[in-house]
Design an enzyme around this catalytic site. Structure first.
Site, mmCIF file in Angstrom:
data_model
loop_
_atom_site.group_PDB
_atom_site.id
_atom_site.type_symbol
_atom_site.label_atom_id
_atom_site.label_comp_id
_atom_site.label_asym_id
_atom_site.label_seq_id
_atom_site.Cartn_x
_atom_site.Cartn_y
_atom_site.Cartn_z
ATOM 1 N N TYR A 1 66.071 -3.484 31.645
ATOM 2 C CA TYR A 1 64.814 -3.267 30.918
ATOM 3 C C TYR A 1 63.724 -2.806 31.878
ATOM 4 C CZ TYR A 1 64.353 -8.392 32.030
ATOM 5 O OH TYR A 1 64.346 -9.637 32.613
ATOM 6 N N HIS B 1 62.554 -11.679 30.306
ATOM 7 C CA HIS B 1 62.078 -11.197 29.015
ATOM 8 C C HIS B 1 61.807 -12.351 28.089
ATOM 9 C CE1 HIS B 1 66.411 -10.749 28.280
ATOM 10 N NE2 HIS B 1 66.151 -10.873 27.011
HETATM 11 C C1 LIG Z 1 69.215 -14.725 36.620
HETATM 12 C C2 LIG Z 1 68.270 -15.465 35.711
HETATM 13 C C3 LIG Z 1 67.598 -14.774 34.698
HETATM 14 C C4 LIG Z 1 66.772 -15.448 33.795
HETATM 15 N N1 LIG Z 1 66.156 -14.742 32.793
HETATM 16 C C5 LIG Z 1 65.427 -15.390 31.871
HETATM 17 C C6 LIG Z 1 64.795 -14.678 30.792
HETATM 18 O O1 LIG Z 1 64.882 -13.441 30.717
HETATM 19 N N2 LIG Z 1 64.098 -15.392 29.847
HETATM 20 C C7 LIG Z 1 63.967 -16.763 29.923
HETATM 21 O O2 LIG Z 1 63.357 -17.382 29.032
HETATM 22 N N3 LIG Z 1 64.532 -17.462 30.969
HETATM 23 C C8 LIG Z 1 65.246 -16.825 31.938
HETATM 24 N N4 LIG Z 1 65.787 -17.511 32.982
HETATM 25 C C9 LIG Z 1 65.590 -18.973 33.083
HETATM 26 C C10 LIG Z 1 64.206 -19.371 33.601
HETATM 27 O O3 LIG Z 1 63.850 -18.672 34.788
HETATM 28 C C11 LIG Z 1 64.166 -20.886 33.889
HETATM 29 O O4 LIG Z 1 64.857 -21.562 32.883
HETATM 30 C C12 LIG Z 1 62.706 -21.379 33.935
HETATM 31 O O5 LIG Z 1 62.052 -20.874 35.081
HETATM 32 C C13 LIG Z 1 62.657 -22.908 33.940
HETATM 33 O O6 LIG Z 1 61.306 -23.324 34.047
HETATM 34 P P1 LIG Z 1 60.971 -24.719 34.713
HETATM 35 O O7 LIG Z 1 59.496 -24.890 34.629
HETATM 36 O O8 LIG Z 1 61.855 -25.772 34.185
HETATM 37 O O9 LIG Z 1 61.401 -24.547 36.237
HETATM 38 P P2 LIG Z 1 60.764 -23.598 37.334
HETATM 39 O O10 LIG Z 1 60.030 -22.458 36.708
HETATM 40 O O11 LIG Z 1 61.860 -23.320 38.298
HETATM 41 O O12 LIG Z 1 59.653 -24.508 38.035
HETATM 42 C C14 LIG Z 1 59.958 -25.662 38.796
HETATM 43 C C15 LIG Z 1 58.786 -25.903 39.751
HETATM 44 O O13 LIG Z 1 58.923 -27.183 40.358
HETATM 45 C C16 LIG Z 1 58.630 -27.075 41.743
HETATM 46 N N5 LIG Z 1 59.313 -28.180 42.432
HETATM 47 C C17 LIG Z 1 60.655 -28.328 42.632
HETATM 48 N N6 LIG Z 1 60.907 -29.477 43.272
HETATM 49 C C18 LIG Z 1 59.707 -30.076 43.486
HETATM 50 C C19 LIG Z 1 59.315 -31.300 44.107
HETATM 51 N N7 LIG Z 1 60.211 -32.158 44.648
HETATM 52 N N8 LIG Z 1 57.996 -31.633 44.162
HETATM 53 C C20 LIG Z 1 57.050 -30.783 43.623
HETATM 54 N N9 LIG Z 1 57.373 -29.609 43.024
HETATM 55 C C21 LIG Z 1 58.692 -29.270 42.951
HETATM 56 C C22 LIG Z 1 59.148 -25.691 42.109
HETATM 57 O O14 LIG Z 1 58.566 -25.208 43.304
HETATM 58 C C23 LIG Z 1 58.736 -24.873 40.886
HETATM 59 O O15 LIG Z 1 57.438 -24.360 40.996
HETATM 60 C C24 LIG Z 1 66.587 -16.854 33.921
HETATM 61 C C25 LIG Z 1 67.201 -17.543 34.970
HETATM 62 C C26 LIG Z 1 68.038 -16.866 35.868
HETATM 63 C C27 LIG Z 1 68.703 -17.636 36.984
#
Ligand SMILES: Cc1cc2nc3c(=O)[nH]c(=O)nc-3n(C[C@H](O)[C@H](O)[C@H](O)COP(=O)(O)OP(=O)(O)OC[C@H]3O[C@@H](n4cnc5c(N)ncnc54)[C@H](O)[C@@H]3O)c2cc1C
Length: 402
Positions: free
Chosen positions: A216, A50
């Site tokens: 939700y 969300h």
């Molecule tokens: C149970 C749960 C519920 C959640 N609910 C919410 C919510 O309701 N609202 C909210 O705001 N947040 C929520 N979150 C948190 C949210 O999902 C993450 O904080 C968010 O996805 C972080 O974004 P990011 O871009 O940092 O990482 P990610 O979206 O995880 O992206 C990282 C990317 O890097 C890539 N990658 C990894 N290693 C490498 C590599 N060595 N080389 C190339 N690519 C690589 C991966 O494949 C991925 O595509 C929730 C998390 C959990 C666990």
């Protein structure tokens, strides 16, 4: 110091939520951005998510706000109830009231739909799929990226948006396993018909003493119901983040909850539930150096108890863009970004860990009213203006643009 002028090349590692948002934001400002993602192609992964107004503001800026609104559901309120008897603890009215109060609304949807909306703002062809980063070397004229398939690429600066197990972070600091928080989440979704006419509020958190259940709808028509049931568990036996969930175990762990919650969990089909370990790191954030910088979970993974992880990643992206625009040197921009994020991230990390947000009467404005487009000293961080495209998109969705 690396000048940001003269066609500087920016590499982003990871095309997840933060990486795709930042890539699109930089590209809109004319930066030369290449994104490297380990997945072989775009995949709609994950369950429900969300989006709070502080995140929705960034979608407005990117012009993909309407996509999220149309794919997801705009809850009427965020209702907090005591788990045992359903007593109301705190109700936050959303919809138009949220738009007026926080500058944007709330949306609940499938994580894959959010990711697709963000990816649609990225310049076609600028993501190279199937590139798993193995190493980085920033000591030469350019930063060299080495991938597991043996190929290499070069850029002037690198942004690590590669999530919880960030390789970019590991190259900077050495290997540090993410910390298992001692909490797990059973997550699942199923069609409305299985609820058998149980009246369900749009967005509810049921608070037990050490356990809670969030529920939700994942779509506008309220056809797909989602829940996350969180509970302590002393150990997590594997390196994988999730495993199939045992619905009998889940039901017994929450059998002291209100009958409505027990009904929601009881209706979940056996193969529809996964058990997720919740990982975090201590709030001594690693932001990087003057050639390499981290955003999102790579920088600050936290417990998802405030549902703010993706929101923090998109705020990071916006503040980093503003810092880059406001400086002639990348190193100075990265330092400005870190300086503007540290207090905010520290506070959200702390409150998320404590899991107290909205447990009772709450002033949520500091979280939801945060405006990454304008917060901070405008001389260092120039404000960003939402586009006419975003304005038009918002009006198309039948709402006033705040
Ligand atoms: C149970 C749960 C519920 C959640 N609910 C919410 C919510 O309701 N609202 C909210 O705001 N947040 C929520 N979150 C948190 C949210 O999902 C993450 O904080 C968010 O996805 C972080 O974004 P990011 O871009 O940092 O990482 P990610 O979206 O995880 O992206 C990282 C990317 O890097 C890539 N990658 C990894 N290693 C490498 C590599 N060595 N080389 C190339 N690519 C690589 C991966 O494949 C991925 O595509 C929730 C998390 C959990 C666990």
């Amino acid at each position: 110091m690396i000048s940001r002028q003269a066609g500087a090349r920016i590499a982003i590692v990871g095309a997840g939520l933060g990486g795709s948002a930042l890539g699109a934001l930089l590209q809109r400002e004319g930066f030369d951005v290449a994104i490297y993602e380990q997945a072989p192609r775009f995949m709609r992964v994950g369950a429900g998510i969300h989006l709070s107004p502080n995140l929705m503001r960034v979608l407005q800026l990117l012009g993909v706000h309407r996509q999220a609104l149309l794919a997801g559901q705009e809850p009427a309120a965020f209702v907090n109830r005591r788990a045992s008897d359903g007593e109301l603890l705190y109700r936050l009215t959303l919809g138009n009231t949220a738009s007026e109060r926080f500058g944007a609304t709330f949306v609940a949807l499938k994580r894959g739909d959010l990711h697709a909306a963000l990816m649609s703002a990225v310049t076609p062809g600028s993501v190279t799929w199937g590139k798993r980063l193995a190493g980085l070397d920033w000591r030469g004229e350019t930063v060299e990226l080495a991938f597991e398939d043996g190929s290499r690429a070069h850029a002037d600066v690198v942004i690590g948006a590669d999530g919880l197990r960030s390789r970019v972070r590991e190259v900077l600091r050495g290997f540090e396993k993410p910390v298992y928080s001692g909490q797990v989440a059973f997550r699942g979704s199923y069609p409305r018909a299985l609820l058998e006419n149980l009246p369900v509020e749009d967005l509810t958190k049921w608070w037990g003493e050490h356990t809670f259940v969030l529920s939700y709808w994942l779509d506008r028509a309220r056809e797909e119901f989602y829940f996350a049931a969180m509970t302590p568990q002393a150990e997590w036996p594997t390196d994988a983040s999730s495993m199939p969930g045992d619905v009998d175990e889940m039901r017994s762990l929450f059998d002291d909850f209100h009958p409505d919650v027990r009904h929601m969990l009881a209706r979940a089909p056996r193969d529809s539930v996964a058990k997720w370990a919740l990982f975090e790191r201590a709030p001594q954030f690693e932001f990087g150096n003057d050639r390499v910088v981290l955003i999102g979970d790579a920088c600050h993974p936290m417990r998802p108890f405030m549902s703010q992880g993706a929101a923090m990643a998109l705020e990071d992206a916006t503040i980093l863009l503003r810092a880059i625009k406001g400086s002639t040197e990348f190193g100075a921009a990265f330092a400005t970004y870190a300086q503007h994020r540290i207090d905010r991230l520290g506070r959200v990390h702390r409150v998320s860990s404590a899991n107290t947000f909205m447990r009772g009467p709450t002033e949520p404005d500091w979280v939801f009213g945060y405006d990454a487009l304008s917060v901070g000293a405008s001389t260092v961080l120039p404000p960003l203006h939402r586009t006419d495209r975003a304005r038009a998109a918002y009006q198309l969705a039948g709402r006033e643009f705040a």
